[in-house]
Design an enzyme around this catalytic site. Structure first.
Site, PDB file in Angstrom:
ATOM      1  N   GLU A  84      20.457   9.773  69.597  1.00  0.00           N
ATOM      2  CA  GLU A  84      20.505  10.187  68.182  1.00  0.00           C
ATOM      3  C   GLU A  84      21.941  10.204  67.712  1.00  0.00           C
ATOM      4  O   GLU A  84      22.805  10.821  68.331  1.00  0.00           O
ATOM      5  CB  GLU A  84      19.901  11.586  67.994  1.00  0.00           C
ATOM      6  CG  GLU A  84      18.391  11.627  68.137  1.00  0.00           C
ATOM      7  CD  GLU A  84      17.791  12.992  67.774  1.00  0.00           C
ATOM      8  OE1 GLU A  84      18.370  13.708  66.938  1.00  0.00           O
ATOM      9  OE2 GLU A  84      16.743  13.317  68.350  1.00  0.00           O
ATOM     10  N   ASP A  88      12.512  19.800  64.049  1.00  0.00           N
ATOM     11  CA  ASP A  88      12.871  19.397  62.700  1.00  0.00           C
ATOM     12  C   ASP A  88      11.903  18.339  62.145  1.00  0.00           C
ATOM     13  O   ASP A  88      12.328  17.276  61.717  1.00  0.00           O
ATOM     14  CB  ASP A  88      14.325  18.864  62.753  1.00  0.00           C
ATOM     15  CG  ASP A  88      14.843  18.407  61.414  1.00  0.00           C
ATOM     16  OD1 ASP A  88      14.569  19.077  60.411  1.00  0.00           O
ATOM     17  OD2 ASP A  88      15.540  17.360  61.381  1.00  0.00           O
ATOM     18  N   ASN A 125      13.158  16.763  74.569  1.00  0.00           N
ATOM     19  CA  ASN A 125      14.266  16.539  73.637  1.00  0.00           C
ATOM     20  C   ASN A 125      14.941  17.874  73.327  1.00  0.00           C
ATOM     21  O   ASN A 125      14.292  18.811  72.850  1.00  0.00           O
ATOM     22  CB  ASN A 125      13.746  15.948  72.333  1.00  0.00           C
ATOM     23  CG  ASN A 125      14.863  15.746  71.303  1.00  0.00           C
ATOM     24  OD1 ASN A 125      15.650  14.814  71.420  1.00  0.00           O
ATOM     25  ND2 ASN A 125      14.942  16.628  70.318  1.00  0.00           N
ATOM     26  N   GLU A 126      16.215  17.946  73.579  1.00  0.00           N
ATOM     27  CA  GLU A 126      17.044  19.089  73.179  1.00  0.00           C
ATOM     28  C   GLU A 126      16.461  20.435  73.603  1.00  0.00           C
ATOM     29  O   GLU A 126      15.886  21.159  72.791  1.00  0.00           O
ATOM     30  CB  GLU A 126      17.291  19.061  71.667  1.00  0.00           C
ATOM     31  CG  GLU A 126      18.071  17.844  71.235  1.00  0.00           C
ATOM     32  CD  GLU A 126      18.606  17.929  69.821  1.00  0.00           C
ATOM     33  OE1 GLU A 126      18.216  18.846  69.091  1.00  0.00           O
ATOM     34  OE2 GLU A 126      19.422  17.068  69.452  1.00  0.00           O
ATOM     35  N   TRP A 157      19.427   7.742  64.635  1.00  0.00           N
ATOM     36  CA  TRP A 157      18.505   8.738  64.085  1.00  0.00           C
ATOM     37  C   TRP A 157      18.561   8.643  62.572  1.00  0.00           C
ATOM     38  O   TRP A 157      19.599   8.869  62.018  1.00  0.00           O
ATOM     39  CB  TRP A 157      18.871  10.159  64.531  1.00  0.00           C
ATOM     40  CG  TRP A 157      17.799  11.153  64.193  1.00  0.00           C
ATOM     41  CD1 TRP A 157      17.828  12.090  63.183  1.00  0.00           C
ATOM     42  CD2 TRP A 157      16.538  11.307  64.845  1.00  0.00           C
ATOM     43  NE1 TRP A 157      16.661  12.808  63.169  1.00  0.00           N
ATOM     44  CE2 TRP A 157      15.850  12.345  64.190  1.00  0.00           C
ATOM     45  CE3 TRP A 157      15.919  10.653  65.919  1.00  0.00           C
ATOM     46  CZ2 TRP A 157      14.574  12.755  64.564  1.00  0.00           C
ATOM     47  CZ3 TRP A 157      14.654  11.060  66.288  1.00  0.00           C
ATOM     48  CH2 TRP A 157      13.998  12.108  65.618  1.00  0.00           C
ATOM     49  N   ASN A 171      22.229  13.260  72.134  1.00  0.00           N
ATOM     50  CA  ASN A 171      22.179  13.342  70.671  1.00  0.00           C
ATOM     51  C   ASN A 171      23.447  14.038  70.192  1.00  0.00           C
ATOM     52  O   ASN A 171      23.704  15.173  70.600  1.00  0.00           O
ATOM     53  CB  ASN A 171      20.998  14.217  70.207  1.00  0.00           C
ATOM     54  CG  ASN A 171      19.642  13.658  70.614  1.00  0.00           C
ATOM     55  OD1 ASN A 171      19.534  12.511  71.032  1.00  0.00           O
ATOM     56  ND2 ASN A 171      18.611  14.470  70.481  1.00  0.00           N
ATOM     57  N   TYR A 190      26.200  14.463  66.592  1.00  0.00           N
ATOM     58  CA  TYR A 190      26.397  14.219  65.162  1.00  0.00           C
ATOM     59  C   TYR A 190      27.825  14.541  64.750  1.00  0.00           C
ATOM     60  O   TYR A 190      28.042  15.264  63.790  1.00  0.00           O
ATOM     61  CB  TYR A 190      25.377  15.060  64.370  1.00  0.00           C
ATOM     62  CG  TYR A 190      23.948  14.583  64.545  1.00  0.00           C
ATOM     63  CD1 TYR A 190      23.407  13.625  63.689  1.00  0.00           C
ATOM     64  CD2 TYR A 190      23.156  15.056  65.580  1.00  0.00           C
ATOM     65  CE1 TYR A 190      22.105  13.164  63.851  1.00  0.00           C
ATOM     66  CE2 TYR A 190      21.854  14.603  65.753  1.00  0.00           C
ATOM     67  CZ  TYR A 190      21.336  13.656  64.888  1.00  0.00           C
ATOM     68  OH  TYR A 190      20.050  13.198  65.054  1.00  0.00           O
ATOM     69  N   TYR A 243      26.952  17.412  61.593  1.00  0.00           N
ATOM     70  CA  TYR A 243      26.826  18.849  61.882  1.00  0.00           C
ATOM     71  C   TYR A 243      28.134  19.385  62.452  1.00  0.00           C
ATOM     72  O   TYR A 243      28.540  20.492  62.157  1.00  0.00           O
ATOM     73  CB  TYR A 243      25.701  19.118  62.880  1.00  0.00           C
ATOM     74  CG  TYR A 243      24.340  18.760  62.351  1.00  0.00           C
ATOM     75  CD1 TYR A 243      23.826  19.390  61.216  1.00  0.00           C
ATOM     76  CD2 TYR A 243      23.566  17.796  62.985  1.00  0.00           C
ATOM     77  CE1 TYR A 243      22.579  19.058  60.725  1.00  0.00           C
ATOM     78  CE2 TYR A 243      22.319  17.459  62.493  1.00  0.00           C
ATOM     79  CZ  TYR A 243      21.827  18.090  61.371  1.00  0.00           C
ATOM     80  OH  TYR A 243      20.601  17.754  60.891  1.00  0.00           O
ATOM     81  N   LYS A 254      17.916  11.130  57.198  1.00  0.00           N
ATOM     82  CA  LYS A 254      18.760  10.297  58.061  1.00  0.00           C
ATOM     83  C   LYS A 254      18.154   8.917  58.299  1.00  0.00           C
ATOM     84  O   LYS A 254      18.671   8.130  59.090  1.00  0.00           O
ATOM     85  CB  LYS A 254      19.030  11.001  59.399  1.00  0.00           C
ATOM     86  CG  LYS A 254      19.888  12.252  59.222  1.00  0.00           C
ATOM     87  CD  LYS A 254      20.431  12.791  60.512  1.00  0.00           C
ATOM     88  CE  LYS A 254      21.091  14.138  60.288  1.00  0.00           C
ATOM     89  NZ  LYS A 254      20.145  15.216  59.957  1.00  0.00           N
TER      90      LYS A 254
HETATM   91  C1  BDP Z   1      18.388  16.506  66.386  1.00  0.00           C
HETATM   92  C2  BDP Z   1      16.903  16.591  66.682  1.00  0.00           C
HETATM   93  C3  BDP Z   1      16.072  15.874  65.624  1.00  0.00           C
HETATM   94  C4  BDP Z   1      16.552  16.258  64.253  1.00  0.00           C
HETATM   95  C5  BDP Z   1      18.010  15.870  64.118  1.00  0.00           C
HETATM   96  C6  BDP Z   1      18.561  16.182  62.731  1.00  0.00           C
HETATM   97  O1  BDP Z   1      16.616  16.048  67.944  1.00  0.00           O
HETATM   98  O2  BDP Z   1      14.713  16.176  65.793  1.00  0.00           O
HETATM   99  O3  BDP Z   1      15.774  15.717  63.227  1.00  0.00           O
HETATM  100  O4  BDP Z   1      18.735  16.621  65.053  1.00  0.00           O
HETATM  101  O5  BDP Z   1      18.997  17.299  62.528  1.00  0.00           O
HETATM  102  O6  BDP Z   1      19.084  17.536  66.957  1.00  0.00           O
HETATM  103  O7  BDP Z   1      18.531  15.317  61.866  1.00  0.00           O
END
Ligand code: BDP
Length: 597
Positions: free
Chosen positions: A503, A171, A413-414, A548, A465, A467, A471, A567
């Site tokens: 994150e 992203d 990462n991820e 993040w 990470n 959200y 999300y 973000k």
């Molecule tokens: C995470 C990713 C990061 C993205 C973030 C997002 O590690 O690179 O920018 O989500 O969606 O899953 O803001």
């Protein structure tokens, strides 16, 4: 690879500035004959910088394939008996380099220095022509991975056309170009090539172990001194390998980046051949139970995942923005950051050393998952990318191993860590990384359903990470804290290692307000962060919080991105959103009205 530092025996010549630039044909073609004679029909292009936002065309911004850079420079005739290394700080993602029409270097991987010995290849009585071809193509052999896709547009009048596009699963915008400085490192023929150091603390003593590689005649001698900030030699040693003992050392600590210089001198008899001064910090790093110890004291990570990203220059090195970012990190009370999602410039790592910021140093292994497919289990990720992953870990560790700021390596990462194939893959990368550096903890950043992860118990500590409220369950702040707590408990029960939240955050358009908080408003970002903080403050195995993101940043276009990812706690122009004040108060105790300091 040692950072280019001038000394009484070494010169560094910076070839930054305006180069000539030209896009090659879209696709994977490379017009190699363009290296033979000067490029024609070029446009000016600054180095270092990404070319995408500088070209004033869609074709330039969205180019897929090779682009050419060229410039001339003169070599001093006095360099005829010197060792000259042409060093490119980074070229994203593939590079081919020609000097006076001859191919002298190739490199794969967009975030690492590379170069070539050009001592015998320079012209001393006329201009030298340097051409660099840069490709931004990502595929299933590169890190990050990607796919070049031919998209067909069909129009109602029967016409159709095909465009090549680069798709990728991470992203951030696929910026390309010569991103870091191009330099000539002029050193003596007999010179110091590599220095590797580690530091340890024993009671009130500091121990600096070193190993030096030099290209030198067999009678050449190496002597090493450790010089403190006042210029006093506090320890000395002889030979290519040894240990320096410092009684009562001044430690490198979070917030206080005290540095010594390890001064290595290469000489033959009375004659000094070469001197290199390496800044080092004496500190220890250790994981004990649920604690991350720096110099024996528990450390809690406060800070951000960042990006190298700015208006116009994209990912090009910019000292002004870098120093500003460090000042903002200090202002807000951060003590650390992660080099999400690729190794940052050496200049950033040097600033982190000097300013006492703690760094989780991450590889460019990002976006190794896809919503629609299995990437490990269906064989998209195979041996070639694994070998490249080994290579980038090796390059990263050789580049950054002497930085006191680096307290841990993040291998990825991820990834699609829910797939069976993720475990053996990550296990191999972990093992290779451990062979390369056994002195620092190694981690990996995980996302997705905590119950399905196949691999997080492998690592020394876990990075997560999540959200919740964005999300997952958008707009439902009330679920953020309970879901997060449940997730962290699941992870901890499974791994029994401490967790850094690497994150969490919400897209926020600076200037949007809503009460009660609504998604995209500054209030929602603050409220969501606070929900997460309640959980961090409750669980003693949480050893850090990295929001993040530090600042808004550019991404590919898409319906979930409003001119990029928003973000950021700061805007892309580095102005604070409301959340910056919230974090500053949490991390420093200072309120909005307390302007200075
Ligand atoms: C995470 C990713 C990061 C993205 C973030 C997002 O590690 O690179 O920018 O989500 O969606 O899953 O803001």
């Amino acid at each position: 690879m040692l950072y280019p530092r001038p000394s009484e025996t070494r010169q560094v010549v910076d070839l930054s500035g305006i180069w000539s630039f030209k896009l090659d044909q879209p696709g994977e073609t490379l017009s190699e004959q363009w290296a033979r004679q000067p490029l024609d029909e070029t446009e000016p292009m600054p180095v270092p910088a990404s070319y995408n936002d500088i070209c004033q065309t869609i074709a330039g911004r969205d180019h897929v394939g090779w682009a050419w850079y060229e410039r001339e420079f003169y070599a001093d005739p006095a360099w005829a008996d010197r060792h000259i290394f042409l060093r490119l700080g980074s070229v994203t993602h593939h590079a081919k380099v020609w000097l006076n029409g001859k191919l002298i270097a190739e490199h794969k991987g967009g975030y690492m220095p590379f170069g070539a010995d050009v001592s015998e290849k320079l012209i001393h009585d006329g201009p030298n022509r340097l051409a660099v071809a840069v490709s931004n193509i990502l595929d299933w052999t590169t890190l990050p991975p990607g796919e070049v896709v031919a998209r067909k547009n069909s129009y109602p009048d029967g016409r159709s056309e095909t465009h090549l596009t680069q798709s990728y699963f991470h992203d951030f915008f696929n910026y390309a170009g010569i991103h870091r400085p191009v330099r000539l490192v002029v050193s003596p023929k007999s010179h110091i090539q590599e220095i590797a150091t580690t530091t340890e603390l024993e009671a009130d003593k500091g121990l600096v172990r070193y190993e030096i590689e030099a290209e030198a005649p067999s009678d050449a001698k190496l002597s090493v001194a450790l010089v403190d900030a006042a210029g006093n030699a506090v320890a000395r040693s002889e030979g290519a390998k040894g240990a320096l003992e410092v009684a009562d050392p001044q430690l490198w600590q979070p917030g206080e980046g005290y540095l010594y210089q390890l001064e290595a001198r290469l000489s033959s008899g009375e004659k000094l051949l070469d001197v290199y001064r390496l800044p080092i910090g004496i500190r220890s790093v250790e994981l004990r139970g649920n604690e991350f110890l720096i110099n024996g004291k528990p450390f809690y990570f406060r800070g951000f995942g960042k990006h190298e990203d700015m208006d116009v220059k994209g990912k090009g090195l910019d000292d002004a923005i870098n120093v500003k970012d460090f000042n903002l990190l200090k202002w807000i009370g951060a003590n650390s950051f992660r080099t999400s999602h690729y190794p940052y410039s050496e200049e950033i790592m040097n600033l982190a050393d000097e300013m006492g910021f703690v760094v989780i140093d991450e590889s460019p292994a990002v976006g190794m998952w896809d919503k629609a497919r299995e990437v490990f289990d269906d064989g998209l990720i195979g041996d070639e990318i694994l070998q490249h992953h080994f290579d980038v870990m090796e390059e990263l560790i050789r580049r950054d191993r002497n930085h006191p700021c680096v307290v841990a390596w993040s291998v990825a990462n991820e990834t699609a860590s829910w797939e069976k194939g993720a475990r053996p893959y990550l296990e191999k990368v972990l093992q290779r990384t451990r062979e390369l550096d056994s002195t620092r903890p190694i981690t990996c950043v995980f996302h997705g359903n905590p119950k399905k992860c196949q691999a997080r118990d492998l690592f020394d500590f876990v990075c997560l990470n999540h959200y919740y409220g964005w999300y997952e369950h958008p707009g439902r702040l009330e679920v953020s804290a309970p879901m997060l707590e449940n997730c962290m408990k699941t992870v901890y029960d499974n791994c029994q290692v401490p967790i850094v939240m690497t994150e969490y955050g919400a897209d926020t358009i600076a200037g949007f307000h809503a009460d009660p908080p609504e998604m995209f408003s500054e209030e929602y970002q603050c409220a969501m962060l606070e929900e997460f903080h309640k959980v961090f403050d409750k669980l003693d195995y949480v050893i850090g919080e990295h929001v993040w993101n530090f600042a808004d940043f550019r991404t590919k276009q898409g319906i979930t991105r409003v001119m990029g990812n928003r973000k950021g706690v700061f805007t892309r122009q580095r102005q604070p959103k409301q959340a910056a004040h919230l974090l500053r108060e949490r991390w420093t105790g200072k309120k909005l009205g307390e302007w200075s300091g």
